[in-house]
Every structure is written in structure tokens, then in C-alpha cells.
Enzyme design. Structure first.
Site, PDB file in Angstrom:
ATOM      1  N   LYS A  52      -5.494  -2.460  -1.322  1.00  0.00           N
ATOM      2  CA  LYS A  52      -6.383  -2.273  -0.176  1.00  0.00           C
ATOM      3  C   LYS A  52      -7.026  -3.596   0.226  1.00  0.00           C
ATOM      4  O   LYS A  52      -7.137  -3.908   1.410  1.00  0.00           O
ATOM      5  CB  LYS A  52      -7.457  -1.255  -0.544  1.00  0.00           C
ATOM      6  CG  LYS A  52      -7.534  -0.230   0.535  1.00  0.00           C
ATOM      7  CD  LYS A  52      -8.039   1.078   0.168  1.00  0.00           C
ATOM      8  CE  LYS A  52      -7.938   1.930   1.413  1.00  0.00           C
ATOM      9  NZ  LYS A  52      -8.180   3.330   1.175  1.00  0.00           N
ATOM     10  N   ASN A 110      -0.012  11.715   1.006  1.00  0.00           N
ATOM     11  CA  ASN A 110       0.712  10.580   0.439  1.00  0.00           C
ATOM     12  C   ASN A 110       0.952  10.807  -1.041  1.00  0.00           C
ATOM     13  O   ASN A 110       0.195  11.545  -1.661  1.00  0.00           O
ATOM     14  CB  ASN A 110      -0.155   9.311   0.576  1.00  0.00           C
ATOM     15  CG  ASN A 110      -0.166   8.799   1.987  1.00  0.00           C
ATOM     16  OD1 ASN A 110       0.856   8.706   2.624  1.00  0.00           O
ATOM     17  ND2 ASN A 110      -1.361   8.472   2.468  1.00  0.00           N
ATOM     18  N   TYR A 140       0.845  -1.182   0.000  1.00  0.00           N
ATOM     19  CA  TYR A 140       0.000   0.000   0.000  1.00  0.00           C
ATOM     20  C   TYR A 140       0.889   1.244   0.000  1.00  0.00           C
ATOM     21  O   TYR A 140       2.004   1.185  -0.490  1.00  0.00           O
ATOM     22  CB  TYR A 140      -1.031  -0.074   1.148  1.00  0.00           C
ATOM     23  CG  TYR A 140      -2.199   0.794   0.798  1.00  0.00           C
ATOM     24  CD1 TYR A 140      -2.972   0.531  -0.336  1.00  0.00           C
ATOM     25  CD2 TYR A 140      -2.474   1.941   1.523  1.00  0.00           C
ATOM     26  CE1 TYR A 140      -3.980   1.382  -0.730  1.00  0.00           C
ATOM     27  CE2 TYR A 140      -3.491   2.791   1.137  1.00  0.00           C
ATOM     28  CZ  TYR A 140      -4.238   2.519   0.008  1.00  0.00           C
ATOM     29  OH  TYR A 140      -5.217   3.373  -0.387  1.00  0.00           O
ATOM     30  N   ARG A 169      -8.482  10.011  -9.085  1.00  0.00           N
ATOM     31  CA  ARG A 169      -7.652  10.741  -8.100  1.00  0.00           C
ATOM     32  C   ARG A 169      -6.925   9.709  -7.244  1.00  0.00           C
ATOM     33  O   ARG A 169      -7.340   9.404  -6.132  1.00  0.00           O
ATOM     34  CB  ARG A 169      -8.550  11.672  -7.262  1.00  0.00           C
ATOM     35  CG  ARG A 169      -7.814  12.764  -6.560  1.00  0.00           C
ATOM     36  CD  ARG A 169      -7.881  12.655  -5.053  1.00  0.00           C
ATOM     37  NE  ARG A 169      -7.528  11.320  -4.610  1.00  0.00           N
ATOM     38  CZ  ARG A 169      -7.795  10.818  -3.421  1.00  0.00           C
ATOM     39  NH1 ARG A 169      -8.455  11.505  -2.552  1.00  0.00           N
ATOM     40  NH2 ARG A 169      -7.422   9.597  -3.058  1.00  0.00           N
ATOM     41  N   ASP A 196     -13.732   5.329   1.874  1.00  0.00           N
ATOM     42  CA  ASP A 196     -12.642   5.309   2.848  1.00  0.00           C
ATOM     43  C   ASP A 196     -11.857   6.615   2.858  1.00  0.00           C
ATOM     44  O   ASP A 196     -11.379   7.044   3.909  1.00  0.00           O
ATOM     45  CB  ASP A 196     -11.702   4.135   2.545  1.00  0.00           C
ATOM     46  CG  ASP A 196     -10.631   4.029   3.596  1.00  0.00           C
ATOM     47  OD1 ASP A 196     -10.999   3.938   4.790  1.00  0.00           O
ATOM     48  OD2 ASP A 196      -9.434   4.072   3.268  1.00  0.00           O
ATOM     49  N   ASP A 197     -11.738   7.260   1.683  1.00  0.00           N
ATOM     50  CA  ASP A 197     -10.961   8.503   1.627  1.00  0.00           C
ATOM     51  C   ASP A 197     -11.610   9.588   2.472  1.00  0.00           C
ATOM     52  O   ASP A 197     -10.928  10.449   3.026  1.00  0.00           O
ATOM     53  CB  ASP A 197     -10.845   8.998   0.179  1.00  0.00           C
ATOM     54  CG  ASP A 197     -10.319   7.906  -0.732  1.00  0.00           C
ATOM     55  OD1 ASP A 197      -9.283   7.315  -0.379  1.00  0.00           O
ATOM     56  OD2 ASP A 197     -10.965   7.609  -1.748  1.00  0.00           O
ATOM     57  N   GLU A 204     -13.319   4.146  -3.733  1.00  0.00           N
ATOM     58  CA  GLU A 204     -11.896   4.390  -3.524  1.00  0.00           C
ATOM     59  C   GLU A 204     -11.313   5.324  -4.569  1.00  0.00           C
ATOM     60  O   GLU A 204     -11.425   5.061  -5.775  1.00  0.00           O
ATOM     61  CB  GLU A 204     -11.162   3.042  -3.564  1.00  0.00           C
ATOM     62  CG  GLU A 204      -9.671   3.115  -3.396  1.00  0.00           C
ATOM     63  CD  GLU A 204      -9.246   3.514  -1.993  1.00  0.00           C
ATOM     64  OE1 GLU A 204     -10.013   3.286  -1.035  1.00  0.00           O
ATOM     65  OE2 GLU A 204      -8.150   4.066  -1.846  1.00  0.00           O
ATOM     66  N   ASP A 205     -10.704   6.414  -4.116  1.00  0.00           N
ATOM     67  CA  ASP A 205      -9.947   7.317  -4.985  1.00  0.00           C
ATOM     68  C   ASP A 205     -10.746   7.843  -6.182  1.00  0.00           C
ATOM     69  O   ASP A 205     -10.252   7.874  -7.319  1.00  0.00           O
ATOM     70  CB  ASP A 205      -8.624   6.662  -5.428  1.00  0.00           C
ATOM     71  CG  ASP A 205      -7.575   6.751  -4.309  1.00  0.00           C
ATOM     72  OD1 ASP A 205      -7.906   7.281  -3.226  1.00  0.00           O
ATOM     73  OD2 ASP A 205      -6.444   6.297  -4.507  1.00  0.00           O
TER      74      ASP A 205
HETATM   75  P1  NAD Z   1      -8.561  15.787  -2.577  1.00  0.00           P
HETATM   76  O1  NAD Z   1      -8.116  15.886  -3.977  1.00  0.00           O
HETATM   77  O2  NAD Z   1      -9.974  15.536  -2.269  1.00  0.00           O
HETATM   78  O3  NAD Z   1      -8.154  17.134  -1.803  1.00  0.00           O
HETATM   79  C1  NAD Z   1      -6.959  17.850  -1.960  1.00  0.00           C
HETATM   80  C2  NAD Z   1      -7.242  19.277  -1.517  1.00  0.00           C
HETATM   81  O4  NAD Z   1      -6.022  19.995  -1.449  1.00  0.00           O
HETATM   82  C3  NAD Z   1      -8.159  20.044  -2.454  1.00  0.00           C
HETATM   83  O5  NAD Z   1      -9.145  20.688  -1.692  1.00  0.00           O
HETATM   84  C4  NAD Z   1      -7.241  21.075  -3.091  1.00  0.00           C
HETATM   85  O6  NAD Z   1      -7.927  22.288  -3.348  1.00  0.00           O
HETATM   86  C5  NAD Z   1      -6.242  21.287  -1.992  1.00  0.00           C
HETATM   87  N1  NAD Z   1      -4.974  21.854  -2.461  1.00  0.00           N
HETATM   88  C6  NAD Z   1      -4.338  21.617  -3.630  1.00  0.00           C
HETATM   89  N2  NAD Z   1      -3.216  22.380  -3.694  1.00  0.00           N
HETATM   90  C7  NAD Z   1      -3.164  23.079  -2.556  1.00  0.00           C
HETATM   91  C8  NAD Z   1      -2.265  24.028  -2.051  1.00  0.00           C
HETATM   92  N3  NAD Z   1      -1.183  24.395  -2.732  1.00  0.00           N
HETATM   93  N4  NAD Z   1      -2.513  24.565  -0.856  1.00  0.00           N
HETATM   94  C9  NAD Z   1      -3.600  24.188  -0.154  1.00  0.00           C
HETATM   95  N5  NAD Z   1      -4.491  23.287  -0.583  1.00  0.00           N
HETATM   96  C10 NAD Z   1      -4.278  22.742  -1.775  1.00  0.00           C
HETATM   97  O7  NAD Z   1      -7.666  14.678  -1.900  1.00  0.00           O
HETATM   98  P2  NAD Z   1      -7.915  13.988  -0.486  1.00  0.00           P
HETATM   99  O8  NAD Z   1      -8.623  12.701  -0.641  1.00  0.00           O
HETATM  100  O9  NAD Z   1      -8.476  14.963   0.453  1.00  0.00           O
HETATM  101  O10 NAD Z   1      -6.410  13.597  -0.118  1.00  0.00           O
HETATM  102  C11 NAD Z   1      -5.442  14.610   0.068  1.00  0.00           C
HETATM  103  C12 NAD Z   1      -4.124  13.984   0.487  1.00  0.00           C
HETATM  104  O11 NAD Z   1      -4.279  13.329   1.733  1.00  0.00           O
HETATM  105  C13 NAD Z   1      -3.602  12.920  -0.480  1.00  0.00           C
HETATM  106  O12 NAD Z   1      -2.208  13.023  -0.569  1.00  0.00           O
HETATM  107  C14 NAD Z   1      -3.963  11.632   0.190  1.00  0.00           C
HETATM  108  O13 NAD Z   1      -3.081  10.574  -0.160  1.00  0.00           O
HETATM  109  C15 NAD Z   1      -3.801  12.009   1.629  1.00  0.00           C
HETATM  110  N6  NAD Z   1      -4.595  11.144   2.520  1.00  0.00           N
HETATM  111  C16 NAD Z   1      -3.957  10.549   3.566  1.00  0.00           C
HETATM  112  C17 NAD Z   1      -4.660   9.736   4.411  1.00  0.00           C
HETATM  113  C18 NAD Z   1      -3.966   9.103   5.577  1.00  0.00           C
HETATM  114  O14 NAD Z   1      -2.805   9.288   5.764  1.00  0.00           O
HETATM  115  N7  NAD Z   1      -4.641   8.333   6.387  1.00  0.00           N
HETATM  116  C19 NAD Z   1      -6.001   9.511   4.190  1.00  0.00           C
HETATM  117  C20 NAD Z   1      -6.632  10.128   3.113  1.00  0.00           C
HETATM  118  C21 NAD Z   1      -5.915  10.970   2.290  1.00  0.00           C
END
Ligand code: NAD
Length: 548
Positions: free
Chosen positions: A175, A409, A105, A157, A269-270, A246-247
């Protein structure tokens, strides 16, 4: 029959023999087949004579595996093992989860998806294309098992890597491996699905090795009808199957979750799993500071699925402690790519509106921290390096123990490293990360940062829902999962800066979460079956053990 195991008996019942058994990864045990199994299944001569124990087979695999230095080569080697001997693959995953989870993962699966077309060997799961409309049920019937849980993506995504189209299949596969390794959901119940509606990543679409349809994404009514047909067909072919979204990109993720969550047993899950794992981390941090949840002010960098999912669950937690929903939401603030999310902005997507509060516009994160003085910052923006030295130092100015979660991530997108978080806060940060980081020693003190990984949550949710046959998956279940996970963090975990339990305890964690979920389903009358008053032993008895 004494030396004939369950999988060999299942092959005998199905009339399978010889190479058919050796080429089926669920049935194959390689040199681990006992003398009796070799006799009964017609394997004599097809295997070298010496019978190895599963432990010896695992040692042999690890011997060559650990000589590999490139993470992608390790991913390929693990994948190849998965394709030939599932019980050995899961034995190794379970026994070495700290070492293997980052490979199957995040973060390595991200790289594997980017390179998916180049490292492709054997298909796994099901690819359903937009041109399959009208015959999805027929296609699902090609799957040889009765699926109990589907992880489905449209690849738009993938992690923080954007549109990877059909190459995103690595994510549902990875997953579901964790559903089995972490919660003992039988591999035959697990079905990874990619809905291929096209790909808007021009570079990928023009790559000769790309595995998906060579067309731009289909959107609008045609997309919705396609997803609707898939969900209806999945319920027809696999009645009661749990669906994990997912994603998906924001514009579909929130809509699809709302559209189907009261119709089929489904969750995203996201959004929801992330919320539970992050809230559990906050509960752990509050055990250290002694503060209340309702005293927190949380500033998110990012305003997508993770940020608003976490904010919603934090707000629910505050409501449970007596706050009004409106006041609870006002404690959560978002910064997106255009700056602080405030009421006067006219460019806000629907999912951000609950957190668009009255405030003067602020262009950047540091400015927002100075103005709002949050107790916690949570990075979910997928933009690496954004928790700068100045940001971290500012948080440490007015917080004795600043809560700093850099959850993006893969590792390249992490808002800061663990080392940076501890160094720039004088070792006072209560830190959690999305990608794994090694322990950090600072001024003689060693901190052990742990990943706020969704794998603490989703496998247990899946197991609890499958065990109870819950008809839907409620928000309350994610709150219960967060509390259960936080309770499993020990005082010695906290003393070394770990806000989550050690990963090798994951099966215990998943069983406890599953019991809480099944309990919630039974209590609220949405369980589809009767369970014993004490659900934990029943859940534990159902968990798949990768013996041969
Ligand atoms: P998403 O695409 O829904 O959201 C990303 C957000 O970041 C958007 O609102 C976008 O406008 C914003 N963004 C982009 N560029 C930016 C900047 N320069 N400054 C501020 N904001 C900015 O994605 P998501 O599902 O919310 O996931 C976001 C990140 O979190 C990913 O890297 C994902 O892998 C990570 N994530 C980690 C975990 C975990 O560690 N458990 C869980 C879920 C998501």
C-alpha cells in the site's frame, strides 16, 4: 555540481560514500550514477564503467522481468528491485502502473502474504511485537527516517484471506508503494508497520518459515493497551504522523477507528477508502442511467467493513440530497452468511444494526433480490462465485441497467467475473470489480471493466492530509474524494463500460483528490498550516518524481 542529482547530494551531506551508498536503496542508482556522482561519492571501480540512463535501466529490468511467467516470481523480482534501487522501482511502477499494480497490490500481494515466509529476503518496515510493550517509542527510534504516514496492520484479516499474522506485512508495504507511485508521497515518509499480537491460524503458526511470534493472539485489555502505546509512541517519535489502519478484523477495526479518529490524523481504508471508491463508481453508473442517488436501493452481499462503510457513505450522499438519515439507511440492505440482515435477528454485531430493517427473514441472496428488487448489488463477502447466473439474470429482469459490483479480493474470491456479469445480463450490467479483469467482447461490443480499487482514493487522501497537516480526517473528506474521482471519469470511459478513469491517470487523480482534501481541511479550520488559495499547484510541486 551540475551533474549531481538530489539524492547524491543528500548522500554527500550525510557523509555517505562507496558501498554505503550502493547498499542504500533510496540512494542507490546502480549503473545510473553520473561520472560526477561517481567521483564525488567514491564509487569509481565499484561500478562497471558505462553510465546508463534510467530509461535504459528500466528497459533492462523489464527485459528479464517479462520473461517470468509466475506472478509470485514477478512479485519477488519487483521486491528485490525495491530493495536495491527505489527510484528505478518507482519509475517502473509509475510508467507501467496497469501492469505493476496487480503485482505490488491485489491480487498478487495476497498470494505473496500467504507465501511470505518462503519468499522473505530482506525486512522492510517495522515489526513490533506484543512482547515489546513498554519500549515501543525506543523501537520506533530505530527507524532511520522521519515518517509522515504509517500504514499499520495486525494481520488478522488480510484481504479476504483471513488471519495471516505477521505475514500480512506485504499489505502495508504494498500500500505504501502505491502512496508513492500514485500520489508522489516521498518513500522516506512512508513507514509500514506490523503489530504482532500473535496468530490464530494454526497451520501458519506451525509453519517452520512463519516470520511472526509463535503464540495465539492476545486480546482484550492487553491488546488495547498495546495499540494505545503504539499510537502514543508514533505521535511522540513522528509528531503529526498520519495513521492508516489496514486489514484489522471487524471486532477491532470499527472500535479503533472510532477511538482514534478525533485524536490523531487517522483513517481506515478498508471502511472509508472503500466507501469513497464504491460511491464514485455508483456516481459514474448514475451518469449512464440518468437516475438519482436517492432513487437507488442497494443490496450488499457481505456485512463487514466494506459493506457498512459503503452503506454509510451512500446514506450520507442521500442526506446531502435531502433525504432523512433514517430513510437513507433504509435504502441499503445487507446479506451476511446467515441471510438477510433483519431487525428480528438476535445474532447481529453492532456495526450491522443501522441496516437491520423490518422484514421477514430471507435465507439467501437470490431470495433477497427477488423480494427487495435492488437497483444495485455490491459483493464484499470474500466468497467467490456467489453472483451466480441466476442472481445476475434476476437483476437484469427488473433493471434496464443493473449495477453489479463484485469487489471481493483476491480474484479467487470475486463474486463473479466480468465476463459472467456482462453475459448473464445481456451486456447491460454497469460493472466494477475488486480484482482486475480483461476486456470482454460480447455480441460485437467490447466492455472495459475497471477495478474499483482503493488506490484511486487513499494515496490522494494521504497526500492531501500530509500537505495540509490536517489534524483529523473527516467523513466529508471521503465524500469530496468520491465526487472528485467521479468527475474525472470521461464520456468515452463510460461509453466502453468503465466506471473509473484509466489507471495511468492516477497521479492526476491523486493530485486532484489531495487538493480537495487540503481545501476541505483549510475550510473547516483543521489544517495545521497555511496554504496558498489555489492548493493544486502547491500539492503538485510536493509530489515525488522518481528521477535519479
Ligand atoms: P469483512 O471480513 O469485514 O466482511 C466480510 C463479510 O462477509 C462479513 O460480514 C461476513 O459475515 C460476510 N460473509 C462471509 N461469508 C458470507 C457468505 N457466504 N454470504 C454472505 N456474506 C458472507 O471484510 P471486508 O473488509 O468487508 O472485505 C470483504 C471483501 O471485500 C474482501 O474480499 C476484500 O478484499 C474486499 N474489498 C474490496 C475492496 C475494493 O475492491 N476496493 C475494498 C475493500 C474490501
Amino acid at each position: 555540481m551540475s551533474n549531481i542529482g538530489a539524492t547524491a547530494r543528500s548522500a554527500m551531506t550525510r557523509g555517505l560514500r562507496g558501498l554505503d551508498v550502493l547498499r542504500d536503496p533510496i540512494l542507490n542508482h546502480g549503473t545510473g550514477f553520473t561520472e560526477e556522482e561517481r567521483e564525488a561519492l567514491g564509487l569509481r571501480g565499484l561500478l562497471p564503467p558505462h553510465v546508463h540512463t534510467q530509461t535504459e535501466q528500466a528497459e533492462r529490468f523489464l527485459l528479464s522481468f517479462r520473461k517470468l511467467t509466475d506472478p509470485l516470481d514477478k512479485f519477488v523480482a519487483l521486491n528485490a528491485l525495491h530493495d536495491r534501487n527505489e527510484s528505478l522501482f518507482f519509475r517502473i511502477l509509475c510508467d507501467h502502473i496497469d501492469e505493476m499494480q496487480p503485482l505490488v497490490y491485489t491480487p498478487v500481494v495476497g498470494l505473496a502474504c500467504q507465501e511470505f515466509g518462503r519468499i522473505f529476503q530482506r525486512p522492510r518496515g517495522m515489526f513490533i511485537g506484543i512482547n515489546d510493550r513498554g519500549r515501543i517509542a525506543q523501537i520506533l527510534r530505530n527507524w532511520p527516517y522521519q515518517a509522515g504516514i504509517i500504514v499499520v496492520t495486525d494481520g488478522e484479516r488480510i484481504l479476504g484471506l483471513g488471519d495471516l499474522g505477521a505475514n500480512g506485512m506485504g499489505i502495508p508495504v504494498g500500500k505504501l508503494s502505491l502512496y508513492t507511485a500514485c500520489a508522489g508521497i516521498h518513500p522516506e515518509l512512508c513507514l509500514p508497520v506490523t503489530l504482532d499480537v500473535g496468530c490464530n491460524n494454526d497451520k501458519l503458526r506451525n509453519d517452520p518459515f512463519y516470520v511472526g511470534l509463535r503464540q495465539r493472539r492476545v486480546t482484550g485489555a492487553a491488546y488495547d493497551e498495546f495499540v494505545e502505546e503504539f499510537i502514543t509512541a508514533a505521535q511522540e517519535v513522528f509528531p503529526g504522523v498520519v495513521i492508516q489502519w489496514e486489514d484489522f478484523a471487524n471486532h477491532n477495526a470499527f472500535r479503533l477507528l472510532e477511538k482514534y479518529r478525533n485524536r490523531v490524523s487517522s483513517f481506515n481504508d478498508d471502511i472509508q477508502g472503500t466507501a469513497a471508491v464504491a460511491l464514485a463508481g455508483i456516481f459514474s453508473a448514475l451518469r449512464v442511467t440518468g437516475a438519482k442517488l436517492t432513487d437507488q436501493k442497494v443490496l450488499f452481499l457481505g456485512a463487514g467493513e466494506a459493506a457498512t462503510g459503503i452503506a454509510d457513505l451512500i446514506a450520507s450522499g442521500m442526506v446531502a440530497q435531502g433525504m432523512t438519515l433514517e430513510a437513507a439507511r433504509r435504502t441499503c440492505w445487507l446479506v451476511d452468511s446467515k441471510g438477510l440482515v433483519v431487525k428480528s435477528r438476535t445474532d447481529l454485531a453492532h456495526h450491522k444494526l443501522n441496516y437491520a430493517h423490518e422484514h421477514a427473514p430471507i435465507a439467501d441472496l437470490l431470495g433477497a433480490i427477488k423480494a427487495l428488487k435492488p437497483t444495485a448489488i455490491i459483493g464484499v463477502s470474500a466468497v467467490g462465485g456467489t453472483f451466480t447466473k441466476a442472481v445476475l439474470e434476476e437483476m437484469a429482469k427488473f433493471n434496464e441497467r443493473p449495477i453489479i459490483f463484485a469487489l471481493s479480493n483476491p480474484t479467487s474470491q470475486a463474486e463473479c467475473t466480468a465476463e459472467e456479469a456482462y453475459r448473464h445480463t445481456g451486456g447491460r450490467a454497469l460493472f466494477a470489480c475488486g480484482s482486475p479483469f480483461d476486456p470482454v467482447t460480447l455480441n460485437g461490443q467490447t466492455f472495459v471493466p475497471r477495478q474499483g480499487n482503493n488506490s484511486y482514493i487513499f494515496p490522494g487522501i494521504g497526500l492531501g492530509v500530509i500537505a495540509s497537516k490536517s489534524k483529523v480526517i473527516t467523513d466529508d473528506m471521503f465524500m469530496k474524494a468520491a465526487h472528485t474521482l467521479a468527475h474525472l471519469v470521461t464520456e468515452s470511459d463510460l461509453a466502453q463500460g468503465s466506471l473509473y478513469p484509466a489507471l495511468p491517470r492516477i497521479r492526476e487523480v491523486s493530485a486532484q483528490i489531495a487538493a480537495a482534501i487540503a481545501g476541505a481541511a483549510l475550510e473547516s479550520g483543521i489544517a495545521g498550516r497555511v496554504m496558498a488559495a489555489s492548493v493544486l499547484p502547491e500539492i503538485e510541486a510536493q509530489m515525488y518524481e522518481p528521477h535519479q
